[in-house]
Design a protein around this motif. Structure first.
Motif, PDB file in Angstrom:
ATOM      1  N   SER A 205       0.808  -1.219   0.000  1.00 22.91           N
ATOM      2  CA  SER A 205       0.000   0.000   0.000  1.00 22.91           C
ATOM      3  C   SER A 205       0.839   1.264   0.000  1.00 22.91           C
ATOM      4  CB  SER A 205      -0.938   0.005   1.224  1.00 22.91           C
ATOM      5  OG  SER A 205      -1.803  -1.108   1.193  1.00 22.91           O
ATOM      6  N   GLY A 206       2.134   1.114  -0.191  1.00 23.34           N
ATOM      7  CA  GLY A 206       3.015   2.275  -0.185  1.00 23.34           C
ATOM      8  C   GLY A 206       3.550   2.611   1.189  1.00 23.34           C
ATOM      9  N   LEU A 207       3.013   1.971   2.211  1.00 24.30           N
ATOM     10  CA  LEU A 207       3.517   2.122   3.582  1.00 24.30           C
ATOM     11  C   LEU A 207       4.413   0.934   3.895  1.00 24.30           C
ATOM     12  CD1 LEU A 207       0.149   3.046   5.362  1.00 24.30           C
ATOM     13  CD2 LEU A 207       1.918   4.614   4.517  1.00 24.30           C
ATOM     14  N   PRO A 208       5.393   1.108   4.779  1.00 27.22           N
ATOM     15  CA  PRO A 208       6.224  -0.046   5.131  1.00 27.22           C
ATOM     16  C   PRO A 208       5.364  -1.188   5.651  1.00 27.22           C
ATOM     17  CG  PRO A 208       7.158   1.985   5.999  1.00 27.22           C
ATOM     18  CD  PRO A 208       5.791   2.337   5.496  1.00 27.22           C
ATOM     19  N   ALA A 209       5.697  -2.406   5.275  1.00 24.52           N
ATOM     20  CA  ALA A 209       4.988  -3.555   5.808  1.00 24.52           C
ATOM     21  C   ALA A 209       5.240  -3.645   7.307  1.00 24.52           C
ATOM     22  CB  ALA A 209       5.463  -4.831   5.121  1.00 24.52           C
ATOM     23  N   HIS A 210       4.294  -4.177   8.041  1.00 26.19           N
ATOM     24  CA  HIS A 210       4.518  -4.400   9.466  1.00 26.19           C
ATOM     25  C   HIS A 210       5.729  -5.315   9.637  1.00 26.19           C
ATOM     26  CE1 HIS A 210       0.831  -2.437  10.747  1.00 26.19           C
ATOM     27  NE2 HIS A 210       0.145  -3.141   9.856  1.00 26.19           N
ATOM     28  N   GLY A 211       6.673  -4.893  10.455  1.00 21.22           N
ATOM     29  CA  GLY A 211       7.863  -5.694  10.701  1.00 21.22           C
ATOM     30  C   GLY A 211       8.943  -5.545   9.650  1.00 21.22           C
ATOM     31  N   GLU A 212       8.747  -4.636   8.681  1.00 19.19           N
ATOM     32  CA  GLU A 212       9.729  -4.504   7.602  1.00 19.19           C
ATOM     33  C   GLU A 212      11.086  -4.036   8.128  1.00 19.19           C
ATOM     34  OE1 GLU A 212      10.181  -2.248   3.261  1.00 19.19           O
ATOM     35  OE2 GLU A 212       8.191  -2.617   4.110  1.00 19.19           O
ATOM     36  N   SER A 213      11.093  -3.049   9.001  1.00 20.17           N
ATOM     37  CA  SER A 213      12.375  -2.564   9.516  1.00 20.17           C
ATOM     38  C   SER A 213      13.053  -3.613  10.379  1.00 20.17           C
ATOM     39  CB  SER A 213      12.170  -1.270  10.316  1.00 20.17           C
ATOM     40  OG  SER A 213      11.307  -1.489  11.416  1.00 20.17           O
ATOM     41  N   GLU A 214      12.269  -4.385  11.153  1.00 17.93           N
ATOM     42  CA  GLU A 214      12.856  -5.416  12.009  1.00 17.93           C
ATOM     43  C   GLU A 214      13.452  -6.563  11.180  1.00 17.93           C
ATOM     44  OE1 GLU A 214       9.857  -3.143  14.325  1.00 17.93           O
ATOM     45  OE2 GLU A 214       9.937  -4.050  12.329  1.00 17.93           O
ATOM     46  N   ALA A 215      12.941  -6.752   9.964  1.00 15.69           N
ATOM     47  CA  ALA A 215      13.422  -7.837   9.104  1.00 15.69           C
ATOM     48  C   ALA A 215      14.455  -7.358   8.094  1.00 15.69           C
ATOM     49  CB  ALA A 215      12.240  -8.483   8.376  1.00 15.69           C
ATOM     50  N   ALA A 216      14.982  -6.147   8.298  1.00 17.55           N
ATOM     51  CA  ALA A 216      15.884  -5.538   7.315  1.00 17.55           C
ATOM     52  C   ALA A 216      17.092  -6.414   6.991  1.00 17.55           C
ATOM     53  CB  ALA A 216      16.360  -4.173   7.826  1.00 17.55           C
ATOM     54  N   ALA A 217      17.564  -7.210   7.944  1.00 20.56           N
ATOM     55  CA  ALA A 217      18.738  -8.045   7.708  1.00 20.56           C
ATOM     56  C   ALA A 217      18.487  -9.118   6.656  1.00 20.56           C
ATOM     57  CB  ALA A 217      19.186  -8.694   9.014  1.00 20.56           C
ATOM     58  N   TYR A 218      17.227  -9.412   6.382  1.00 20.11           N
ATOM     59  CA  TYR A 218      16.867 -10.447   5.410  1.00 20.11           C
ATOM     60  C   TYR A 218      16.590  -9.852   4.027  1.00 20.11           C
ATOM     61  CZ  TYR A 218      15.952 -13.278   9.601  1.00 20.11           C
ATOM     62  OH  TYR A 218      16.062 -13.954  10.797  1.00 20.11           O
ATOM     63  N   HIS A 316       2.088  -7.425   3.407  1.00 16.96           N
ATOM     64  CA  HIS A 316       1.481  -6.695   4.523  1.00 16.96           C
ATOM     65  C   HIS A 316       2.290  -6.806   5.810  1.00 16.96           C
ATOM     66  CE1 HIS A 316      -1.425  -6.072   7.890  1.00 16.96           C
ATOM     67  NE2 HIS A 316      -1.860  -5.108   7.102  1.00 16.96           N
ATOM     68  N   THR A 317       2.829  -8.012   6.099  1.00 17.74           N
ATOM     69  CA  THR A 317       3.529  -8.236   7.365  1.00 17.74           C
ATOM     70  C   THR A 317       4.732  -9.138   7.158  1.00 17.74           C
ATOM     71  OG1 THR A 317       1.430  -8.075   8.578  1.00 17.74           O
ATOM     72  CG2 THR A 317       3.284  -9.081   9.732  1.00 17.74           C
ATOM     73  N   LEU A 318       5.840  -8.805   7.810  1.00 19.34           N
ATOM     74  CA  LEU A 318       7.037  -9.639   7.793  1.00 19.34           C
ATOM     75  C   LEU A 318       7.375 -10.033   9.227  1.00 19.34           C
ATOM     76  CD1 LEU A 318       7.287  -7.886   5.112  1.00 19.34           C
ATOM     77  CD2 LEU A 318       9.736  -8.327   5.264  1.00 19.34           C
ATOM     78  N   THR A 319       7.661 -11.323   9.420  1.00 18.72           N
ATOM     79  CA  THR A 319       8.041 -11.802  10.737  1.00 18.72           C
ATOM     80  C   THR A 319       9.294 -12.653  10.605  1.00 18.72           C
ATOM     81  OG1 THR A 319       5.725 -11.866  11.439  1.00 18.72           O
ATOM     82  CG2 THR A 319       7.321 -13.081  12.777  1.00 18.72           C
ATOM     83  N   ALA A 320      10.376 -12.206  11.199  1.00 18.22           N
ATOM     84  CA  ALA A 320      11.636 -12.934  11.139  1.00 18.22           C
ATOM     85  C   ALA A 320      11.693 -13.954  12.259  1.00 18.22           C
ATOM     86  CB  ALA A 320      12.806 -11.962  11.253  1.00 18.22           C
ATOM     87  N   ASP A 321      12.185 -15.159  11.942  1.00 17.32           N
ATOM     88  CA  ASP A 321      12.272 -16.221  12.938  1.00 17.32           C
ATOM     89  C   ASP A 321      13.485 -17.081  12.623  1.00 17.32           C
ATOM     90  OD1 ASP A 321      11.894 -18.076  14.900  1.00 17.32           O
ATOM     91  OD2 ASP A 321      10.203 -19.086  13.921  1.00 17.32           O
ATOM     92  N   GLY A 322      14.587 -16.824  13.289  1.00 22.70           N
ATOM     93  CA  GLY A 322      15.796 -17.598  13.051  1.00 22.70           C
ATOM     94  C   GLY A 322      16.358 -17.336  11.671  1.00 22.70           C
ATOM     95  N   ASP A 323      16.424 -18.375  10.843  1.00 23.97           N
ATOM     96  CA  ASP A 323      17.004 -18.251   9.508  1.00 23.97           C
ATOM     97  C   ASP A 323      15.981 -17.900   8.440  1.00 23.97           C
ATOM     98  OD1 ASP A 323      19.522 -18.891  10.474  1.00 23.97           O
ATOM     99  OD2 ASP A 323      19.211 -21.053  10.184  1.00 23.97           O
ATOM    100  N   THR A 324      14.735 -17.779   8.801  1.00 21.31           N
ATOM    101  CA  THR A 324      13.699 -17.511   7.804  1.00 21.31           C
ATOM    102  C   THR A 324      12.875 -16.281   8.169  1.00 21.31           C
ATOM    103  OG1 THR A 324      12.033 -18.918   8.892  1.00 21.31           O
ATOM    104  CG2 THR A 324      13.496 -19.970   7.273  1.00 21.31           C
ATOM    105  N   VAL A 325      12.171 -15.778   7.163  1.00 19.99           N
ATOM    106  CA  VAL A 325      11.241 -14.674   7.374  1.00 19.99           C
ATOM    107  C   VAL A 325       9.926 -15.053   6.712  1.00 19.99           C
ATOM    108  CG1 VAL A 325      12.113 -13.465   5.325  1.00 19.99           C
ATOM    109  CG2 VAL A 325      10.834 -12.200   7.054  1.00 19.99           C
ATOM    110  N   THR A 326       8.832 -14.867   7.441  1.00 19.26           N
ATOM    111  CA  THR A 326       7.498 -15.167   6.926  1.00 19.26           C
ATOM    112  C   THR A 326       6.869 -13.884   6.417  1.00 19.26           C
ATOM    113  OG1 THR A 326       7.191 -17.017   8.455  1.00 19.26           O
ATOM    114  CG2 THR A 326       5.201 -16.052   7.478  1.00 19.26           C
ATOM    115  N   VAL A 327       6.381 -13.913   5.194  1.00 18.49           N
ATOM    116  CA  VAL A 327       5.771 -12.749   4.561  1.00 18.49           C
ATOM    117  C   VAL A 327       4.282 -13.032   4.392  1.00 18.49           C
ATOM    118  CG1 VAL A 327       5.815 -11.174   2.607  1.00 18.49           C
ATOM    119  CG2 VAL A 327       7.928 -12.323   3.332  1.00 18.49           C
ATOM    120  N   ILE A 328       3.473 -12.183   4.988  1.00 21.69           N
ATOM    121  CA  ILE A 328       2.018 -12.328   4.901  1.00 21.69           C
ATOM    122  C   ILE A 328       1.479 -11.366   3.854  1.00 21.69           C
ATOM    123  CG2 ILE A 328      -0.177 -12.171   6.125  1.00 21.69           C
ATOM    124  CD1 ILE A 328       1.585 -14.442   7.100  1.00 21.69           C
ATOM    125  N   SER A 329       0.688 -11.873   2.947  1.00 19.21           N
ATOM    126  CA  SER A 329      -0.025 -11.056   1.966  1.00 19.21           C
ATOM    127  C   SER A 329      -1.449 -10.854   2.452  1.00 19.21           C
ATOM    128  CB  SER A 329      -0.036 -11.763   0.609  1.00 19.21           C
ATOM    129  OG  SER A 329      -1.015 -11.193  -0.250  1.00 19.21           O
TER     130      SER A 329
END
Length: 495
Positions: A205-218, A316-329
């Motif tokens: 939507s042009g806004l950062p996804a939830h958790g985007e900054s926290e998942a920046a390393a991925y 819409h949402t990114l959630t980092a967990d160990g070696d993976t990141v989950t991306v929710i549409s």
């Protein structure tokens, strides 16, 4: 050449005479109606230089035209080298051959100094573009003394005038402030700072996804060197590429090539559109064959299953967990899906940063972020890279007389820019600054029909603009990964 407080001294052979500067018409007028009589620069400003921001292809072309006309100038580049942004994708091959990548005034300067032009049909890499063209141009004695590297612009205003104050405004010099605290006075500004340093976010939507900054390393942004220096980040891993433009296609092709060499490498491609047909482009109908081949190869990889395509995917949402990141549409109806990956490449496009000109009077289109007069000429709903009409100083002028944003930055978010377009822009703008309005308004441009650059506004953020980063000439890759960039690469000190 004078440059206010910190630039080189004015060469004796250059005269300090009054020059007219463009004046824009009210935003409600058409581009043709905007052709008003020029305003003569105040005599006390005539000794000041024109400041060019950015030493990419378009900025250095502006310098070549200024040098040719004998106008004082300073080129400010934030990076440590010319073409600093292009150097970030130096491994990528453009899909625009050399004949579209060299400015006419720059060519004349170089050839007069013993330079031999590359094969006009060769598709240069970003590194070749710098080594064989930009570096020699920057080293030319007509430009080198007036080029400052490591000079990042942090703000532009009028000396003694904020945006509100009007009386006497056009007689006040422009004030350019640098990151080191230095300031330069100028009579006009050609802002070719590009957009490379301001990528769009992953959020659909042009806004950062939830958790985007926290998942920046991925997350990596467009055009990582998948087969070279960045190989270890992708080999044997699952990568999600988000975006529908040429940069996304280039990265997808290189990842597919890596998968042939590194077991366990998997590739998923996510786009908002319901179909990838626009990304596949014009194929054999494309006037730039390398760009047509880009889409053809991508289509084949998707059809074969080597690339998994997710359509209608709205990050819409990114959630980092160990070696993976989950991306929710989450689509507009609220329905959710997910993708799990180890790396993400955000090839979602770029946008201009007008913050440095916040104290200037700009007339920006509410949708694209270009000038209002230019917007209908580059609207991606109606134009592809090859169908944008010629335009120049009149369409690029702002209410702030003497300030012009050129190159990929001038297009805002429109993914229809070609490097050749930027060259015609600066030819016209420099003619206007010099007071040669007949030349400024004689705009002509011959472009190849792209067959693949059309995009609607919803998809525009996912398309890579211009030379490649300014990409629109197109980015392609080398040998098999046919990674490519357009001829609109951006580059520049701060954009």
């Amino acid at each position: 050449m004078s440059s206010g407080c910190c630039g080189p001294a004015a060469p004796a052979e250059r005269s300090a005479q009054a020059v007219p500067i463009a004046q824009s018409a009210p935003a409600t007028q058409s581009a043709s109606a905007a052709r008003t009589e020029p305003v003569a620069i105040a005599p006390e400003l005539a000794h000041l230089p024109v400041v060019v921001i950015g030493a990419g292809p378009v900025g250095l072309a502006a310098a070549a035209h200024l040098a040719t006309r004998g106008l004082d100038f300073v080129v400010l580049e934030a990076g440590s080298q010319v073409g600093a942004s292009i150097a970030q994708w130096g491994h990528v091959r453009t899909f625009s051959p050399w004949k579209y990548d060299i400015d006419a005034a720059a060519r004349r300067l170089l050839q007069a100094h013993g330079w031999s032009a590359p094969d006009e049909d060769w598709l240069p890499t970003g590194a070749e573009l710098i080594e064989d063209y930009l570096a020699p141009l920057a080293a030319h004695p007509a430009i080198a003394p007036y080029l400052r590297l490591g000079a990042k612009v942090t703000g532009i205003s009028r000396a003694g005038y904020d945006r509100l104050r009007t009386a006497g405004r056009e007689q006040a010099p422009f004030l350019i402030r640098l990151a080191d605290g230095g300031e330069i006075a100028a009579r006009a500004i050609v802002d070719a700072s590009g957009t490379w340093t301001t990528p769009n976010v992953l959020g659909a939507s042009g806004l950062p996804a939830h958790g985007e900054s926290e998942a920046a390393a991925y997350i990596d942004h467009a055009l990582p060197d998948v087969l070279g220096t960045d190989r270890e980040h992708y080999a044997g891993k699952h990568t999600l590429v988000v975006g529908a433009g040429h940069s996304a296609a280039t990265t997808l092709l290189t990842l597919a090539a890596l998968a042939d060499e590194a077991p366990g490498t998997r590739v998923t491609w996510a786009i908002r559109a319901g179909s990838a047909s626009r990304s596949y482009g014009g194929g054999a109908a494309d006037a730039l064959p390398a760009r047509g081949a880009l889409g053809t190869r991508l289509h084949a990889l998707v059809e074969s299953g080597r690339i998994t395509l997710l359509t209608g995917f709205f990050t819409h949402t990114l959630t980092a967990d160990g070696d993976t990141v989950t991306v929710i549409s989450r689509d507009p109806s609220g329905q959710e899906r997910k993708a799990v990956a180890e790396r993400i490449v955000a090839a979602t496009g770029y946008r201009p940063d007008h913050a440095i000109a916040a104290e200037l009077r700009l007339d920006l289109d509410a949708i694209l972020g270009s000038t209002r007069a230019l917007a209908p000429l580059i609207d991606p709903n109606h134009h592809s890279c090859g169908t944008v009409p010629a335009h120049g100083a009149d369409e690029l002028a702002h209410p702030e007389a003497g300030y012009y944003a050129v190159g990929v930055k001038s297009y805002g978010r429109a993914p229809t820019f070609l490097m050749a377009t930027g060259y015609e822009q600066v030819r016209s703008v420099v003619a206007a600054i010099a007071g040669d309005w007949q030349a400024a308004r004689d705009v002509q441009l011959e472009l190849p029909e792209t067959g693949v650059c059309s995009a609607n506004l919803a998809e525009a953020q996912e398309a890579r603009v211009g030379l490649a980063t300014g990409i629109s000439g197109g980015l392609l890759a080398t040998p098999l990964p046919l990674a490519t960039v357009s001829a609109t690469a951006g580059g520049g000190c701060c954009g």
